[in-house]
Design a protein around this motif. Sequence first.
Motif, PDB file in Angstrom:
ATOM      1  N   ALA A  77       0.823  -1.209   0.000  1.00 46.86           N
ATOM      2  CA  ALA A  77       0.000   0.000   0.000  1.00 46.86           C
ATOM      3  C   ALA A  77       0.854   1.255   0.000  1.00 46.86           C
ATOM      4  O   ALA A  77       0.547   2.236  -0.685  1.00 46.86           O
ATOM      5  N   LEU A  78       1.962   1.251   0.778  1.00 48.81           N
ATOM      6  CA  LEU A  78       2.873   2.397   0.787  1.00 48.81           C
ATOM      7  C   LEU A  78       3.502   2.610  -0.588  1.00 48.81           C
ATOM      8  O   LEU A  78       3.587   3.747  -1.079  1.00 48.81           O
ATOM      9  N   LEU A  79       3.948   1.524  -1.205  1.00 44.36           N
ATOM     10  CA  LEU A  79       4.559   1.624  -2.530  1.00 44.36           C
ATOM     11  C   LEU A  79       3.552   2.127  -3.564  1.00 44.36           C
ATOM     12  O   LEU A  79       3.848   3.050  -4.343  1.00 44.36           O
ATOM     13  N   MET A  80       2.362   1.551  -3.548  1.00 45.89           N
ATOM     14  CA  MET A  80       1.336   1.937  -4.515  1.00 45.89           C
ATOM     15  C   MET A  80       0.869   3.373  -4.286  1.00 45.89           C
ATOM     16  O   MET A  80       0.666   4.133  -5.243  1.00 45.89           O
ATOM     17  N   ALA A  81       0.704   3.762  -3.019  1.00 46.66           N
ATOM     18  CA  ALA A  81       0.268   5.128  -2.723  1.00 46.66           C
ATOM     19  C   ALA A  81       1.312   6.142  -3.153  1.00 46.66           C
ATOM     20  O   ALA A  81       0.979   7.216  -3.676  1.00 46.66           O
ATOM     21  N   THR A  82       2.591   5.827  -2.941  1.00 43.62           N
ATOM     22  CA  THR A  82       3.661   6.724  -3.369  1.00 43.62           C
ATOM     23  C   THR A  82       3.693   6.863  -4.882  1.00 43.62           C
ATOM     24  O   THR A  82       3.856   7.966  -5.423  1.00 43.62           O
ATOM     25  N   MET A  83       3.510   5.734  -5.577  1.00 39.84           N
ATOM     26  CA  MET A  83       3.483   5.768  -7.043  1.00 39.84           C
ATOM     27  C   MET A  83       2.325   6.610  -7.553  1.00 39.84           C
ATOM     28  O   MET A  83       2.492   7.455  -8.446  1.00 39.84           O
ATOM     29  N   VAL A  84       1.137   6.409  -6.972  1.00 34.71           N
ATOM     30  CA  VAL A  84      -0.044   7.142  -7.424  1.00 34.71           C
ATOM     31  C   VAL A  84       0.114   8.637  -7.161  1.00 34.71           C
ATOM     32  O   VAL A  84      -0.265   9.473  -7.995  1.00 34.71           O
ATOM     33  N   SER A  85       0.680   8.992  -6.008  1.00 33.07           N
ATOM     34  CA  SER A  85       0.813  10.409  -5.659  1.00 33.07           C
ATOM     35  C   SER A  85       1.777  11.142  -6.579  1.00 33.07           C
ATOM     36  O   SER A  85       1.708  12.370  -6.704  1.00 33.07           O
ATOM     37  N   ARG A  86       2.683  10.410  -7.224  1.00 31.18           N
ATOM     38  CA  ARG A  86       3.663  11.042  -8.111  1.00 31.18           C
ATOM     39  C   ARG A  86       3.232  11.013  -9.577  1.00 31.18           C
ATOM     40  O   ARG A  86       3.933  11.539 -10.442  1.00 31.18           O
ATOM     41  N   MET A  87       2.088  10.372  -9.855  1.00 28.76           N
ATOM     42  CA  MET A  87       1.620  10.271 -11.226  1.00 28.76           C
ATOM     43  C   MET A  87       0.898  11.533 -11.655  1.00 28.76           C
ATOM     44  O   MET A  87       0.309  12.245 -10.831  1.00 28.76           O
ATOM     45  N   GLY A  88       0.919  11.786 -12.947  1.00 24.70           N
ATOM     46  CA  GLY A  88       0.163  12.889 -13.520  1.00 24.70           C
ATOM     47  C   GLY A  88      -1.059  12.353 -14.231  1.00 24.70           C
ATOM     48  O   GLY A  88      -2.112  12.124 -13.634  1.00 24.70           O
ATOM     49  N   LYS A  89      -0.911  12.131 -15.519  1.00 22.89           N
ATOM     50  CA  LYS A  89      -2.012  11.579 -16.300  1.00 22.89           C
ATOM     51  C   LYS A  89      -2.233  10.105 -15.937  1.00 22.89           C
ATOM     52  O   LYS A  89      -1.283   9.365 -15.697  1.00 22.89           O
TER      53      LYS A  89
END
Length: 282
Positions: A77-89
Amino acid sequence: MNARYLPYVLITPVALFLCVFFLYPFFLVARQAFGDGGSGFSLDNFRDIFGYWKFNMTLTNTLLLAAAVVPVQLAMALLMATMVSRMGKGRDLVLYIWTIPLGISDLAAGIIWLAIFEQSGFLNSMMVGIGALERPANLLTYQNAGLVFLAIALAEIWRATAIMLVILVAGIGLIPKEYYEAAEVFGASKWKQFWRITLPLLRPSLQTALILRVIMAFEVFAVVAALGGTLFPVLMGETYAYQFDLLNSGAAAAMALVILGISIAATLIILRALRVPKGATI
């Protein structure tokens, strides 16, 4: 209306809801657990469940499953949340896809993974197709206890990681971007930003996510029933068995209080472990 009384008026509906649907049922369960069949007080129901030969096994299985599943889910969840927070489109689409399991019930999730591991399921078909097996095998049996545990753990990880993900994404979204910008100016790496900024400021969200997930782990039932049946007994499964198979509602109530006690103890440990020290700075 005097503004001094407005907060009390606003919380009255919630307080009434908790009294009617939590405190009163809890009182009835406690009275049943500590009752002697009449109006007296007794610990016989607790002696029955603690003396039952399957209790130690069910407690061990429940704690072992929680210990195996929750850390993996937290890391994912931490890894996925960090990835999502850094995504744009595409951020919303990815988050939507990752949270699809939230719309699936526990039993449905168990049946989905049963379709993978059962004798006529996907895993057997794939292994026969690549030549790893000569014919489909019955994988979920008492002879393959480790595989039964693995199937349940995978189903739980797939089903409930999204709960922690949603909470952590919301928590990361509340962290001011200026902190990361300042860290970049001073040359902090992404890992150092995560360790020094994200994790400390994410503690309230981590507390909430861990408490909810650990409580759910202690109450796991439908996934275990679908994949393991009686091969992997857990506390909530034995509570069901006491209530509906053995028709012993007193023992079922006692077991429910045991699960509640374990959940409260785990909650206190999490709150203490993730408390924010006074005067702490990033």
